[in-house]
Design an enzyme around this catalytic site. Sequence first.
Site, PDB file in Angstrom:
ATOM      1  N   LYS A 183      13.088  18.912   5.784  1.00 26.50           N
ATOM      2  CA  LYS A 183      13.004  17.541   6.306  1.00 26.50           C
ATOM      3  C   LYS A 183      12.614  16.645   5.130  1.00 26.50           C
ATOM      4  O   LYS A 183      11.449  16.575   4.734  1.00 26.50           O
ATOM      5  CB  LYS A 183      11.930  17.485   7.407  1.00 26.50           C
ATOM      6  N   CYS A 231       1.850  12.536  -8.212  1.00 26.74           N
ATOM      7  CA  CYS A 231       0.598  13.091  -7.682  1.00 26.74           C
ATOM      8  C   CYS A 231      -0.378  13.456  -8.788  1.00 26.74           C
ATOM      9  O   CYS A 231      -1.579  13.381  -8.602  1.00 26.74           O
ATOM     10  CB  CYS A 231       0.891  14.311  -6.823  1.00 26.74           C
TER      11      CYS A 231
END
Length: 508
Positions: A195, A304
């Site tokens: 997804k 990140c």
Amino acid sequence: MADNSYTLEQNLAEADGYLQRFRDQPLGHLINGDSVASVSGDTFTNHSPIDQSEMGSVASGDSADIDAAARSAEEAFGVWQNMGAVGRQKTLRDVARLITERARQIALIECVDTGQSMRFMSAAAVRGAANFTYFADLATTVANGQSLPTDTHINYTTRRAIGPVGVITPWNTPFMLSTWKIAPALAAGCTVVHKPAEWSPLTAHLLAEIALEAGLPPGVLNVVHGLGHTAGKSLTEHPSIKAIAFVGESATGSAIQSQGADTLKRVHFELGGKNPVIVFDDADMERALRAVTFMIYSLNGERCTSSSRVLIQEGIYDEFTSKLAERIKTIPVGHPLDPSTVIGPLVHPRHTGKVKSYVDAAVEQGATVHRGTNMADAPSDNFVAPVLFTQATNQMSIAQEEIFGPALTAIPFSDEADAVKIANDIEYGLAGYLWTNDVSRAHRVADALDAGMIWINSQNVRHLPTPFGGNKRSGIGRDGGDWSFDFYTETKNVSVALGDHPIPDLAG
Ligand code: NAD
């Protein structure tokens, strides 16, 4: 190597050709090898981060589409197992080869879908191929275990793929991150339902198409597009899906943990970060400056592992921050397909709003804001100037919260103990960087930092066999090398008696 020898006009023309198919017809899910619309017929519009223009519509999945994809992954699991480790290895090497052949196409589409600049995305596409090559090479080692003999028994362990898994990815560098999660899952023998993020859906489709072309059996890698609270949530709740590998925000990780509780999902989380870079007064100032600048203003700051908090020793704080403030005035902000651009548009107006709100917060909280140059005549508000916050304290929201944009918070510290205290006084623990020429101090501080990855006198240089992941609210689990396979496999112990060991006789 990244090839940035093309002009903006050449990049625009080529990207336009690749994007035509997404404008011509809605982008479907890819389930069992077929491109299909949502069962509900729902779609969402994909907007360009550059000027907010419509780039086409995308199937918006829900539980019905996830169910079809999960069943397909379940059925394909046996097929993928039967190909054996050598068969899987060959196919995954072919995927890597095709990614390399199409790296420029992937990079151009990625730039236009995310706003990341071509300067970095051309390398990210190539790194995607490297991820496949690396895990393909390891595919024949996945079942390996240990021999743990005793005087009476031989114990040996083996590992087997856990089954169909869900992979949920964010929008910042979607193609590279998808390969980073999907390649080890496939190499381990798992099948996948992916997804991708709704703000950057395009390259996930390319990856699944390439995989099919390389000979991956239909159903081994399925893609369901859609929103987090519909498609994403359903994937985390589906009983056929044995584990969820997730990359995204810490709060979403918490939600996924609750959503997966009923079906006892195994989870692997790569979450947010507010990573410190500590600069001691004996550091190589020029190299530290370059690394600090690179590690927050490259990739739009949407990274990140960006070093978004710079902790600078008091004696060099003023000099270091004034040099930083000068440097950010020369960082090019521009069109993501312009080869000279470093900072492209941020991915979405909502994200841009979030990043800009921290500039207001910095002013309100008493920090000083230094701005780099913005793009002249920018076609939308998503183009933001790099910013540096000085005179900041670690209690300010600009020091504690992940901004995920080209914004750096500079905090002074007095000595080693103070630096470690400030660095660890945060809910995140992904990465830490430190600059010093004192080798003992370097090791002491590396040991004291509460983070999963430390770089000493270095920018973030990745070596795929090393563990990647974070502590505290930055994640659960590690990726890289064999650590990835621990997550995607079940370990079994087999115990064989070597002879007549004592067996208690319970008969009367
Ligand atoms: P996000 O958490 O909002 O979304 C990530 C994905 O999760 C998307 O596909 C989204 O649709 C899906 N999602 C959202 N809600 C869900 C739910 N309830 N159930 C299942 N899926 C759901 O993150 P983002 O804004 O797309 O990405 C930015 C974040 O990702 C930052 O916090 C960044 O630090 C983090 N990130 C971490 C790493 C790492 O390795 N630690 C790498 C890249 C990005």
